[in-house]
Design a protein around this motif. Structure first.
Motif, PDB file in Angstrom:
ATOM      1  N   LEU A 134      10.103   8.437   0.412  1.00  0.00           N
ATOM      2  CA  LEU A 134       9.282   9.228   1.488  1.00  0.00           C
ATOM      3  C   LEU A 134       9.037   8.097   2.594  1.00  0.00           C
ATOM      4  O   LEU A 134       8.582   8.665   3.606  1.00  0.00           O
ATOM      5  CB  LEU A 134       8.014   9.669   0.616  1.00  0.00           C
ATOM      6  CG  LEU A 134       8.189  10.618  -0.366  1.00  0.00           C
ATOM      7  CD1 LEU A 134       7.004  10.688  -1.085  1.00  0.00           C
ATOM      8  CD2 LEU A 134       8.767  11.909   0.096  1.00  0.00           C
ATOM      9  N   LEU A 135       9.529   7.021   2.645  1.00  0.00           N
ATOM     10  CA  LEU A 135       9.163   6.222   3.688  1.00  0.00           C
ATOM     11  C   LEU A 135      10.393   5.324   4.452  1.00  0.00           C
ATOM     12  O   LEU A 135      10.326   4.251   4.894  1.00  0.00           O
ATOM     13  CB  LEU A 135       8.074   5.268   3.351  1.00  0.00           C
ATOM     14  CG  LEU A 135       6.692   5.711   3.030  1.00  0.00           C
ATOM     15  CD1 LEU A 135       5.802   4.511   2.285  1.00  0.00           C
ATOM     16  CD2 LEU A 135       5.872   6.236   4.152  1.00  0.00           C
ATOM     17  N   GLY A 136      11.247   5.967   4.221  1.00  0.00           N
ATOM     18  CA  GLY A 136      12.600   5.226   4.919  1.00  0.00           C
ATOM     19  C   GLY A 136      13.092   4.104   3.818  1.00  0.00           C
ATOM     20  O   GLY A 136      12.693   3.830   2.819  1.00  0.00           O
ATOM     21  N   PRO A 137      14.332   3.555   4.445  1.00  0.00           N
ATOM     22  CA  PRO A 137      14.856   2.564   3.414  1.00  0.00           C
ATOM     23  C   PRO A 137      14.498   1.297   3.522  1.00  0.00           C
ATOM     24  O   PRO A 137      14.907   0.350   2.660  1.00  0.00           O
ATOM     25  CB  PRO A 137      16.339   2.664   4.153  1.00  0.00           C
ATOM     26  CG  PRO A 137      16.127   3.080   5.455  1.00  0.00           C
ATOM     27  CD  PRO A 137      15.141   3.802   5.608  1.00  0.00           C
ATOM     28  N   PHE A 138      13.859   0.820   4.705  1.00  0.00           N
ATOM     29  CA  PHE A 138      13.262  -0.620   4.512  1.00  0.00           C
ATOM     30  C   PHE A 138      12.050  -0.655   3.875  1.00  0.00           C
ATOM     31  O   PHE A 138      11.039  -0.013   4.149  1.00  0.00           O
ATOM     32  CB  PHE A 138      13.087  -0.979   6.205  1.00  0.00           C
ATOM     33  CG  PHE A 138      14.414  -0.935   6.854  1.00  0.00           C
ATOM     34  CD1 PHE A 138      15.132  -1.997   6.791  1.00  0.00           C
ATOM     35  CD2 PHE A 138      14.994   0.147   7.595  1.00  0.00           C
ATOM     36  CE1 PHE A 138      16.377  -2.180   7.467  1.00  0.00           C
ATOM     37  CE2 PHE A 138      16.322   0.042   8.189  1.00  0.00           C
ATOM     38  CZ  PHE A 138      16.938  -1.070   8.308  1.00  0.00           C
ATOM     39  N   LYS A 139      11.666  -1.650   3.284  1.00  0.00           N
ATOM     40  CA  LYS A 139      10.582  -2.038   2.625  1.00  0.00           C
ATOM     41  C   LYS A 139       9.227  -2.150   3.480  1.00  0.00           C
ATOM     42  O   LYS A 139       9.179  -2.802   4.394  1.00  0.00           O
ATOM     43  CB  LYS A 139      10.631  -3.375   1.936  1.00  0.00           C
ATOM     44  CG  LYS A 139       9.527  -3.724   0.888  1.00  0.00           C
ATOM     45  CD  LYS A 139       9.828  -4.750  -0.026  1.00  0.00           C
ATOM     46  CE  LYS A 139       8.747  -5.217  -0.874  1.00  0.00           C
ATOM     47  NZ  LYS A 139       7.602  -5.825  -0.508  1.00  0.00           N
ATOM     48  N   PRO A 140       7.968  -1.665   3.343  1.00  0.00           N
ATOM     49  CA  PRO A 140       7.040  -1.483   4.208  1.00  0.00           C
ATOM     50  C   PRO A 140       6.482  -2.694   3.969  1.00  0.00           C
ATOM     51  O   PRO A 140       6.517  -3.620   3.080  1.00  0.00           O
ATOM     52  CB  PRO A 140       6.018  -0.405   3.853  1.00  0.00           C
ATOM     53  CG  PRO A 140       6.885   0.653   2.914  1.00  0.00           C
ATOM     54  CD  PRO A 140       8.186  -0.307   2.350  1.00  0.00           C
ATOM     55  N   TRP A 141       5.457  -3.288   4.922  1.00  0.00           N
ATOM     56  CA  TRP A 141       4.611  -4.236   4.870  1.00  0.00           C
ATOM     57  C   TRP A 141       3.338  -3.808   4.981  1.00  0.00           C
ATOM     58  O   TRP A 141       2.665  -3.131   5.888  1.00  0.00           O
ATOM     59  CB  TRP A 141       4.885  -5.204   5.937  1.00  0.00           C
ATOM     60  CG  TRP A 141       4.108  -6.632   6.059  1.00  0.00           C
ATOM     61  CD1 TRP A 141       4.654  -7.651   5.688  1.00  0.00           C
ATOM     62  CD2 TRP A 141       2.746  -6.808   6.521  1.00  0.00           C
ATOM     63  NE1 TRP A 141       3.720  -8.883   5.771  1.00  0.00           N
ATOM     64  CE2 TRP A 141       2.872  -8.230   6.482  1.00  0.00           C
ATOM     65  CE3 TRP A 141       1.941  -6.262   6.999  1.00  0.00           C
ATOM     66  CZ2 TRP A 141       1.416  -9.107   6.815  1.00  0.00           C
ATOM     67  CZ3 TRP A 141       0.707  -6.729   7.479  1.00  0.00           C
ATOM     68  CH2 TRP A 141       0.440  -8.053   7.155  1.00  0.00           C
ATOM     69  N   LEU A 142       2.383  -4.132   3.946  1.00  0.00           N
ATOM     70  CA  LEU A 142       1.047  -3.799   3.700  1.00  0.00           C
ATOM     71  C   LEU A 142      -0.051  -4.995   3.877  1.00  0.00           C
ATOM     72  O   LEU A 142       0.170  -6.153   3.382  1.00  0.00           O
ATOM     73  CB  LEU A 142       0.820  -3.222   2.250  1.00  0.00           C
ATOM     74  CG  LEU A 142       1.371  -1.942   2.040  1.00  0.00           C
ATOM     75  CD1 LEU A 142       1.042  -1.297   0.923  1.00  0.00           C
ATOM     76  CD2 LEU A 142       1.504  -0.641   3.115  1.00  0.00           C
ATOM     77  N   GLY A 143      -1.314  -4.658   4.722  1.00  0.00           N
ATOM     78  CA  GLY A 143      -2.229  -5.776   4.851  1.00  0.00           C
ATOM     79  C   GLY A 143      -3.482  -5.150   4.608  1.00  0.00           C
ATOM     80  O   GLY A 143      -3.816  -3.853   4.672  1.00  0.00           O
ATOM     81  N   PHE A 144      -4.468  -5.872   4.149  1.00  0.00           N
ATOM     82  CA  PHE A 144      -5.917  -5.358   3.920  1.00  0.00           C
ATOM     83  C   PHE A 144      -6.886  -6.442   4.363  1.00  0.00           C
ATOM     84  O   PHE A 144      -6.560  -7.767   4.089  1.00  0.00           O
ATOM     85  CB  PHE A 144      -6.103  -5.136   2.430  1.00  0.00           C
ATOM     86  CG  PHE A 144      -7.212  -4.371   2.184  1.00  0.00           C
ATOM     87  CD1 PHE A 144      -7.042  -2.949   1.619  1.00  0.00           C
ATOM     88  CD2 PHE A 144      -8.440  -4.674   2.165  1.00  0.00           C
ATOM     89  CE1 PHE A 144      -8.085  -2.049   1.184  1.00  0.00           C
ATOM     90  CE2 PHE A 144      -9.688  -3.762   2.132  1.00  0.00           C
ATOM     91  CZ  PHE A 144      -9.334  -2.564   1.475  1.00  0.00           C
ATOM     92  N   VAL A 145      -7.776  -6.076   5.231  1.00  0.00           N
ATOM     93  CA  VAL A 145      -8.659  -7.053   5.697  1.00  0.00           C
ATOM     94  C   VAL A 145     -10.181  -6.696   5.458  1.00  0.00           C
ATOM     95  O   VAL A 145     -10.572  -5.342   5.466  1.00  0.00           O
ATOM     96  CB  VAL A 145      -8.603  -7.084   7.271  1.00  0.00           C
ATOM     97  CG1 VAL A 145      -9.606  -8.012   7.885  1.00  0.00           C
ATOM     98  CG2 VAL A 145      -7.404  -7.384   7.986  1.00  0.00           C
ATOM     99  N   PHE A 146     -10.944  -7.503   4.849  1.00  0.00           N
ATOM    100  CA  PHE A 146     -12.306  -7.108   4.219  1.00  0.00           C
ATOM    101  C   PHE A 146     -13.120  -7.964   4.702  1.00  0.00           C
ATOM    102  O   PHE A 146     -13.070  -9.063   4.617  1.00  0.00           O
ATOM    103  CB  PHE A 146     -12.214  -6.989   2.826  1.00  0.00           C
ATOM    104  CG  PHE A 146     -13.259  -6.376   2.101  1.00  0.00           C
ATOM    105  CD1 PHE A 146     -13.411  -5.130   1.740  1.00  0.00           C
ATOM    106  CD2 PHE A 146     -14.451  -7.146   1.524  1.00  0.00           C
ATOM    107  CE1 PHE A 146     -14.484  -4.420   1.232  1.00  0.00           C
ATOM    108  CE2 PHE A 146     -15.448  -6.429   1.038  1.00  0.00           C
ATOM    109  CZ  PHE A 146     -15.450  -5.153   0.884  1.00  0.00           C
ATOM    110  N   VAL A 147     -14.265  -7.305   5.108  1.00  0.00           N
ATOM    111  CA  VAL A 147     -15.603  -8.173   5.618  1.00  0.00           C
ATOM    112  C   VAL A 147     -16.683  -7.801   4.786  1.00  0.00           C
ATOM    113  O   VAL A 147     -17.132  -6.598   4.621  1.00  0.00           O
ATOM    114  CB  VAL A 147     -15.838  -7.988   7.069  1.00  0.00           C
ATOM    115  CG1 VAL A 147     -17.146  -8.679   7.675  1.00  0.00           C
ATOM    116  CG2 VAL A 147     -14.618  -8.192   8.181  1.00  0.00           C
TER     117      VAL A 147
END
Length: 236
Positions: A134-147
């Motif tokens: 569902l998101l295309g052939p290239f591996k996504p990159w995920l980030g999470f920022v928490f304060v």
């Protein structure tokens, strides 16, 4: 240009100003939420931090990439239809990055499990959507920022209620909420549910108090984003 510690420190100070301004706005309009909720329901308290992170992708914008960071930005899910992300970067159909920015001020006991389940669930849902095509052939990159607010109730040992039926991980013994968030984000990155994460503690009204774990710090986040940018530039 890569963001510096000073840039992040200024963004965290703006975070507190944004909360105060949002609370005052609700007071002025006569629409006041209970507790500290009024400080965040306007959605502007993390805007300086989001702007800073989004600007990290400026070099890709020059190539034609789109950096979205306002409004509704849904990405497909697998266990649900879609999920809104705070920052989404795309280039020629490639999901370059999806980043979530969250905070917790007070109500640590009430909200810890909710924040934990949200961080885990968002990643699992998106990766499953990617595996399902569902998101295309290239591996996504995920980030999470928490304060998280550096306060006595977030830094002292949690007095848990009830005894688990089985032995819990000893790493959580005699731990504070800050320590538990450290373990959460360390493990989310090590297990590759997120490509990068950042945990920042801050005393109310101040800048960065501490980045407890180098592996999930502003410096590491900036380096990881630079690596993702280089990868996309290589594809181009």
């Amino acid at each position: 240009m890569a963001a510096t510690f000073e840039d992040y420190n200024a963004a965290i100070k703006a975070f507190w100003n944004g909360r105060d301004l949002q609370s005052q706005k609700q007071i002025d309009t006569g629409k006041v939420d209970a507790g500290t909720r009024g400080s965040v329901t306007g959605g502007l308290h993390l805007s300086a931090l989001q702007d800073l992170i989004a600007n990290e992708f400026a070099s890709l914008k020059a190539m034609g990439a789109e950096v979205r960071q306002s409004g509704i930005i849904p990405l497909p899910g697998f266990y649900r239809r879609a999920k809104n992300w705070d920052i989404v970067v795309t280039y020629n159909g490639i999901l370059v990055a999806a980043i979530e920015c969250k905070s917790q001020v007070g109500s640590f006991g009430n909200n810890f499990n909710n924040r934990t389940e949200e961080a885990i669930g968002n990643a699992v849902d998106l990766w499953r959507a990617y595996e399902g095509g569902l998101l295309g052939p290239f591996k996504p990159w995920l980030g999470f920022v928490f304060v998280i607010e550096h306060a006595p109730k977030s830094t002292t040992i949690v007095r848990d209620h009830g005894t688990p039926l089985y032995r819990t991980d000893p790493e959580f013994d005699n731990s504070s909420y800050v320590r538990r968030y450290q373990l959460l984000f360390e493990r989310l990155v090590r297990e590759r549910l997120y490509d990068a994460a950042c945990l920042i503690t801050s005393v109310k009204g101040e800048g960065i108090h501490e980045e407890p774990v180098p592996e999930v710090s502003t410096r590491n986040l900036t380096a990881a984003i630079a690596g993702r940018i280089a990868y996309i530039q290589g594809l181009a």
